[in-house]
Write an enzyme that holds these catalytic residues in place. Sequence first.
Site, PDB file in Angstrom:
ATOM      1  N   ARG A  93     -13.979 -28.950  21.684  1.00  0.00           N
ATOM      2  CA  ARG A  93     -15.191 -28.743  20.884  1.00  0.00           C
ATOM      3  C   ARG A  93     -15.626 -27.310  21.175  1.00  0.00           C
ATOM      4  NH1 ARG A  93     -20.436 -32.544  20.022  1.00  0.00           N
ATOM      5  NH2 ARG A  93     -18.897 -33.410  18.588  1.00  0.00           N
ATOM      6  N   HIS A 120     -15.374 -30.836  11.366  1.00  0.00           N
ATOM      7  CA  HIS A 120     -15.493 -31.942  12.339  1.00  0.00           C
ATOM      8  C   HIS A 120     -14.579 -33.090  11.884  1.00  0.00           C
ATOM      9  CE1 HIS A 120     -16.886 -34.276  15.554  1.00  0.00           C
ATOM     10  NE2 HIS A 120     -18.131 -34.527  15.207  1.00  0.00           N
ATOM     11  N   GLN A 123     -14.770 -36.838  13.271  1.00  0.00           N
ATOM     12  CA  GLN A 123     -15.874 -37.619  12.713  1.00  0.00           C
ATOM     13  C   GLN A 123     -15.481 -38.167  11.346  1.00  0.00           C
ATOM     14  OE1 GLN A 123     -19.092 -38.404  13.914  1.00  0.00           O
ATOM     15  NE2 GLN A 123     -18.982 -39.745  12.137  1.00  0.00           N
ATOM     16  N   ASP A 202     -26.672 -35.459   7.268  1.00  0.00           N
ATOM     17  CA  ASP A 202     -26.507 -34.908   8.620  1.00  0.00           C
ATOM     18  C   ASP A 202     -27.729 -34.038   8.892  1.00  0.00           C
ATOM     19  OD1 ASP A 202     -25.461 -34.039  11.053  1.00  0.00           O
ATOM     20  OD2 ASP A 202     -24.049 -32.614  10.155  1.00  0.00           O
ATOM     21  N   CYS A 241     -23.441 -39.059  10.711  1.00  0.00           N
ATOM     22  CA  CYS A 241     -22.531 -38.885  11.845  1.00  0.00           C
ATOM     23  C   CYS A 241     -23.234 -39.071  13.182  1.00  0.00           C
ATOM     24  CB  CYS A 241     -21.875 -37.512  11.773  1.00  0.00           C
ATOM     25  SG  CYS A 241     -23.066 -36.151  11.709  1.00  0.00           S
ATOM     26  N   ARG A 269     -15.263 -44.061  15.729  1.00  0.00           N
ATOM     27  CA  ARG A 269     -14.721 -42.852  16.371  1.00  0.00           C
ATOM     28  C   ARG A 269     -13.622 -43.246  17.353  1.00  0.00           C
ATOM     29  NH1 ARG A 269     -17.839 -38.232  16.532  1.00  0.00           N
ATOM     30  NH2 ARG A 269     -15.903 -37.336  17.340  1.00  0.00           N
TER      31      ARG A 269
END
Length: 287
Positions: A93, A120, A123, A202, A241, A269
Amino acid sequence: MRDLTAEELAAVLDLALAIKAGGYRGRPLQDRHVAMLFQRPSHRTRVSFEVGIGRLGGRWTTLSEQDVQLGVRESVADAARVLDRYVDLIVGRLKSQAALDELAGAADVPVVNALTEESHPCQILADLLTLREIKGRLDGVRLAYVGDGNNISNSLAEAAQLTGLDLVVIGPPGYHPARIPNGVEVTDDLARVQGADAVYTDVWASMGHEEERSARLEAFRGYQVNAELMAGAPQAVFLHCLPAHRGEEVTDEVIDGPASRVFQQAENRLYAQMALMAALMGAGSSA
Ligand code: CP
Ligand code: NVA
């Protein structure tokens, strides 16, 4: 996401469904070690990877920004060339997509993107899995993403190209996605939620944009996913998310309401990433 073919993506999702159903006993990470690099905070990504690695028989080392200090204490490429002599897989990340690409280019082991400012994909693997569970398919499923043109909407757009997902990105002018693939509609018109099978939002200020928070609160006013907006798509489930800023991009009423599938997404996930890691270790469908 852009490193997967449509067939590879479908296979990862199939395997994720099999893992979730309990029909997979493989341990493709047995005697293998994973390094996880986090330059930003994480709850879901870190824990779901660590649990998934353990369930696949592997071990892991999680490193924070203070540990490796990528690009500060040593170059990204040097760090990659060292790490790949210790571990079989790197999960990163990173603050910048360019740094992640450099890491992936220099490392001799697979590198998984666990979020950058641009994308991402892990996700979105979980989100696709969630939509497969809900709708039984992805092709032609209409998804209305309402909010910031950010890493989530970018990876959704890439996924739409691979899956036939019918994606519309709705947000205020000035905050639309930078790159818009063919077939993805971008608009500021909230009425375009009509007919959606799922409404996704988001945060309005992603990690790294905290200093723009007050300007963004102003710009996104009117784009909150609330009961009134959801009434425009009465069949739609609600996706996020997480983490959510309740009262900003979404109301409690929606995120806690009957249409919400946000914790199913979070759970997925684990299965999506287990399937991805199994595929990267060359242990695709069974074993
Ligand atoms: N959705 C997600 O990636 O959550 P974290 O930032 O907590 O990992
Ligand atoms: N767009 C958000 C996603 C967090 C999982 C961010 O980048 O902060």
